[in-house]
Design a protein around this motif. Structure first.
Motif, PDB file in Angstrom:
ATOM      1  N   VAL A 262     -82.606-111.160  13.159  1.00 12.45           N
ATOM      2  CA  VAL A 262     -82.320-112.053  13.937  1.00 12.45           C
ATOM      3  C   VAL A 262     -82.609-111.702  15.285  1.00 12.45           C
ATOM      4  CG1 VAL A 262     -80.329-113.466  14.789  1.00 12.45           C
ATOM      5  CG2 VAL A 262     -80.548-113.079  12.249  1.00 12.45           C
TER       6      VAL A 262
ATOM      7  N   VAL B 258     -89.940-109.812  23.679  1.00  8.76           N
ATOM      8  CA  VAL B 258     -89.826-110.297  22.089  1.00  8.76           C
ATOM      9  C   VAL B 258     -90.261-109.026  21.359  1.00  8.76           C
ATOM     10  CG1 VAL B 258     -90.407-111.972  20.173  1.00  8.76           C
ATOM     11  CG2 VAL B 258     -89.505-112.706  22.529  1.00  8.76           C
ATOM     12  N   LYS B 259     -91.216-108.536  21.630  1.00  9.53           N
ATOM     13  CA  LYS B 259     -91.901-107.668  20.707  1.00  9.53           C
ATOM     14  C   LYS B 259     -91.059-106.246  20.879  1.00  9.53           C
ATOM     15  CE  LYS B 259     -96.684-107.884  21.333  1.00  9.53           C
ATOM     16  NZ  LYS B 259     -98.197-107.792  22.110  1.00  9.53           N
TER      17      LYS B 259
ATOM     18  N   ALA C 119     -87.728-106.609  21.151  1.00 11.76           N
ATOM     19  CA  ALA C 119     -86.605-106.838  20.360  1.00 11.76           C
ATOM     20  C   ALA C 119     -86.854-106.657  18.709  1.00 11.76           C
ATOM     21  CB  ALA C 119     -86.196-108.436  20.656  1.00 11.76           C
ATOM     22  N   LEU C 120     -88.164-107.048  18.360  1.00 18.95           N
ATOM     23  CA  LEU C 120     -88.682-107.047  17.094  1.00 18.95           C
ATOM     24  C   LEU C 120     -88.674-105.614  16.708  1.00 18.95           C
ATOM     25  CD1 LEU C 120     -91.278-109.739  16.941  1.00 18.95           C
ATOM     26  CD2 LEU C 120     -89.179-109.638  15.729  1.00 18.95           C
TER      27      LEU C 120
ATOM     28  N   ARG D 274     -77.509-103.402  18.369  1.00 11.99           N
ATOM     29  CA  ARG D 274     -79.047-103.263  18.894  1.00 11.99           C
ATOM     30  C   ARG D 274     -79.088-104.125  20.037  1.00 11.99           C
ATOM     31  NH1 ARG D 274     -79.731-103.011  13.165  1.00 11.99           N
ATOM     32  NH2 ARG D 274     -81.094-101.298  12.468  1.00 11.99           N
TER      33      ARG D 274
ATOM     34  N   VAL E  79     -79.826-107.724  13.556  1.00 14.00           N
ATOM     35  CA  VAL E  79     -79.743-108.635  14.463  1.00 14.00           C
ATOM     36  C   VAL E  79     -79.809-107.599  16.052  1.00 14.00           C
ATOM     37  CG1 VAL E  79     -77.065-108.527  14.531  1.00 14.00           C
ATOM     38  CG2 VAL E  79     -78.457-110.454  15.988  1.00 14.00           C
ATOM     39  N   VAL E  80     -80.556-108.262  16.711  1.00 13.53           N
ATOM     40  CA  VAL E  80     -80.867-107.441  18.144  1.00 13.53           C
ATOM     41  C   VAL E  80     -80.334-108.542  19.270  1.00 13.53           C
ATOM     42  CG1 VAL E  80     -83.207-108.173  18.165  1.00 13.53           C
ATOM     43  CG2 VAL E  80     -82.280-106.643  19.674  1.00 13.53           C
ATOM     44  N   HIS E  81     -79.520-107.887  20.146  1.00 11.82           N
ATOM     45  CA  HIS E  81     -79.142-108.826  21.407  1.00 11.82           C
ATOM     46  C   HIS E  81     -79.758-108.550  22.297  1.00 11.82           C
ATOM     47  CE1 HIS E  81     -75.127-110.266  23.510  1.00 11.82           C
ATOM     48  NE2 HIS E  81     -75.759-111.177  23.491  1.00 11.82           N
ATOM     49  N   VAL E  82     -80.612-109.562  22.951  1.00 12.38           N
ATOM     50  CA  VAL E  82     -81.432-109.705  24.311  1.00 12.38           C
ATOM     51  C   VAL E  82     -80.304-110.397  25.090  1.00 12.38           C
ATOM     52  CG1 VAL E  82     -83.501-110.422  25.243  1.00 12.38           C
ATOM     53  CG2 VAL E  82     -83.487-110.057  22.651  1.00 12.38           C
TER      54      VAL E  82
ATOM     55  N   PRO F 144     -82.245-101.289   9.033  1.00 11.25           N
ATOM     56  CA  PRO F 144     -83.341-101.783   9.820  1.00 11.25           C
ATOM     57  C   PRO F 144     -84.161-102.809   8.971  1.00 11.25           C
ATOM     58  CG  PRO F 144     -83.864 -99.281   9.607  1.00 11.25           C
ATOM     59  CD  PRO F 144     -82.350 -99.781   9.112  1.00 11.25           C
ATOM     60  N   LEU F 145     -84.917-103.696   9.509  1.00 17.02           N
ATOM     61  CA  LEU F 145     -85.917-104.446   8.837  1.00 17.02           C
ATOM     62  C   LEU F 145     -87.137-103.657   8.334  1.00 17.02           C
ATOM     63  CD1 LEU F 145     -86.302-107.644   8.530  1.00 17.02           C
ATOM     64  CD2 LEU F 145     -87.626-107.498  10.864  1.00 17.02           C
TER      65      LEU F 145
ATOM     66  N   LEU G  83     -85.473-103.951  15.883  1.00 20.50           N
ATOM     67  CA  LEU G  83     -84.983-104.477  14.407  1.00 20.50           C
ATOM     68  C   LEU G  83     -85.371-103.466  13.352  1.00 20.50           C
ATOM     69  CD1 LEU G  83     -85.241-108.267  14.550  1.00 20.50           C
ATOM     70  CD2 LEU G  83     -83.133-107.211  14.543  1.00 20.50           C
ATOM     71  N   GLN G  84     -86.614-102.925  13.760  1.00 21.56           N
ATOM     72  CA  GLN G  84     -87.177-101.853  12.752  1.00 21.56           C
ATOM     73  C   GLN G  84     -86.543-100.482  12.659  1.00 21.56           C
ATOM     74  OE1 GLN G  84     -91.040-103.605  13.977  1.00 21.56           O
ATOM     75  NE2 GLN G  84     -91.445-103.084  11.952  1.00 21.56           N
TER      76      GLN G  84
ATOM     77  N   LEU H 101     -80.965-112.458  18.948  1.00 19.56           N
ATOM     78  CA  LEU H 101     -79.812-113.351  19.513  1.00 19.56           C
ATOM     79  C   LEU H 101     -79.925-113.199  21.145  1.00 19.56           C
ATOM     80  CD1 LEU H 101     -76.231-113.911  18.366  1.00 19.56           C
ATOM     81  CD2 LEU H 101     -76.840-113.744  20.745  1.00 19.56           C
ATOM     82  N   THR H 102     -80.105-114.332  21.783  1.00  9.68           N
ATOM     83  CA  THR H 102     -80.187-114.039  23.260  1.00  9.68           C
ATOM     84  C   THR H 102     -79.115-114.705  23.964  1.00  9.68           C
ATOM     85  OG1 THR H 102     -81.351-116.425  23.503  1.00  9.68           O
ATOM     86  CG2 THR H 102     -82.898-114.461  23.122  1.00  9.68           C
TER      87      THR H 102
END
Lengths: 349, 76
Positions: A344, B57-58, B60-61, B28, B11-14, A221-222, B64-65, A346-347
């Protein structure tokens, strides 16, 4: 009546010119049968004659695919064959690419049937299977005698202009073609029957097989979001109006990166979608609905994230091949990494 | 996406269609709204739609964590 004329393609090794030291020789043609051609000649039978053999070094071919293919076409055409056959390449990667590429080029330019053979994991397979009939072989040349009859029988059928059945019937790798045909039972009945067989644990044959995808272990993770640079990537086809890089609306062959430094939102006047697989109305009204630039910029301004990366990357994920997608992904990943991007989003539509 | 993950970048896939995202192997995943507007909803007033997008978006962020061991769908 004369015999059917065959030209055979071999690499330097099978042509018994040399091993790795001869991998850089450009294509040459020699009269008659060489090496594995003898087994092939036998399998083809007396009505067929291997009139010449094209030989090329594997590295030369793999590093000069266009020139090598063109040269092979020129050499082959001088013998005016009825069919062309390459390999088999077994699991030799460069040789597989050479066999696939030479078959593809000869088939297209000379309009004659072409066949090659490869092991299922040969990288040449996925590149050329759509254009070329490729029969499955074992992974090593020790099984040459077992593998060649399938090549020969498909080559004969194609050469005689006989109808070619499904990959299962004829024994070649599926080419990704869908064929319309009349059957007694409707799709619904066939589907229910398949389901019943599946429930009973009995074997059944799908009419449309799904690709299988490799798994990747998740990245770590970040760490600190407030100091990280985050990039946006989308398969939703959001591009500057007019689609300057001409990304295709389906089966995309490319991706693009566009500068978004200083932009607070994507306006419909400046951006649009070229994705051909969904209703574009909503994305064209507000492209942020697919590529959330406005939200990311707001989070950058309030310090939630360190920075929104100055470029976003886009392609169209609509019947786009796995091979192309992997290629795009590798290139995008390399650019993002070298730019110091930490994560990243990605949508996908 | 997998190539980005493979390169070691989280990377997160929305994604509008989570089953496809799972099939292709995203690790993710944050479920999106709908195919033609994954991060929006044209039925909402502009302000609410913007808030919806910000929340997605939040999320998704956040994804990532988070340390993940296997494919993870970040639901509500």
């Amino acid at each position: 009546m004369g015999k059917y004329r065959v030209v055979h393609y071999l690499n330097q090794f099978f042509a018994q010119i040399g091993g790795e030291e001869e991998v850089n020789i450009p294509p040459v043609i020699k009269e008659g049968v060489i090496g594995p051609g003898r087994v092939l000649q036998q399998a083809l039978g007396e009505e067929w004659e291997i009139v010449a053999t094209v030989i090329c070094g594997d590295s030369y071919f793999a590093e000069n695919i266009e020139e090598a293919s063109a040269k092979v076409v020129e050499l082959v055409s001088s013998y005016q064959p009825d069919v062309f056959v390459a390999g088999p390449a077994f699991n030799a990667g460069r040789y597989g690419v050479a066999c696939g590429a030479s078959c593809s080029a000869v088939g297209k330019k000379l309009g004659i049937p072409v066949v090659t053979g490869m092991y299922k994991e040969n990288p040449g397979l996925d590149i050329y299977r759509k254009e070329v009939y490729i029969t499955p072989t074992s992974n090593s040349a020790r099984r040459m005698k077992d593998d060649i009859p399938a090549v020969a029988s498909l080559l004969r059928k194609l050469g005689l202009g006989q109808e070619i059945g499904s990959p299962q019937e004829e024994g070649y790798f599926p080419r990704g073609l869908r064929v319309n045909r009349f059957v007694d039972r409707t799709g619904a009945e066939r589907a229910v029957n398949m389901l019943l067989l599946k429930l009973k644990g009995e074997p059944f044959q799908t009419e449309y097989s799904m690709p299988t995808f490799e798994r990747i272990s998740p990245s770590s993770p970040l760490g600190d979001l407030s100091s990280a640079t985050i990039a946006l990537v989308t398969s939703g086809g959001i591009v500057p109006r007019g689609n300057p890089d001409r990304i295709e609306s389906a089966s995309a062959s490319k991706f693009a990166g566009y500068d978004i430094a200083g932009l607070d939102a994507l306006t419909p006047a400046a951006y649009e979608t070229v994705h051909g697989g969904y209703d574009p109305v909503y994305a064209n009204e507000d492209p942020d609905r697919v590529l959330p630039l406005d939200a990311m910029r707001a989070l950058e301004k309030d310090g939630t994230i360190g920075k929104l990366y100055d470029r976003y990357y886009v392609t169209v994920g609509n019947a786009t091949s796995v091979a192309n997608s992997e290629r795009f992904g590798k290139a995008i990943a390399a650019e993002l990494k070298s730019a110091g991007v930490g994560g990243v989003i990605l949508t996908s539509t | 996406m997998k190539e980005i993950d493979r390169a070691g970048l989280p990377v997160v896939h929305v994604a509008a269609i989570v089953p496809i995202s799972l099939t292709v192997g995203a690790n993710r995943i944050v479920p999106a709204v709908a195919i033609p507007h994954p991060l929006g909803n044209p039925a909402l007033p502009k302000d609410e739609e913007r808030q919806l997008r910000l929340n997605l978006v939040k999320k998704a962020l956040q994804a990532l964590q988070v340390e993940v061991e296997e494919q993870t769908v970040f639901e509500e």
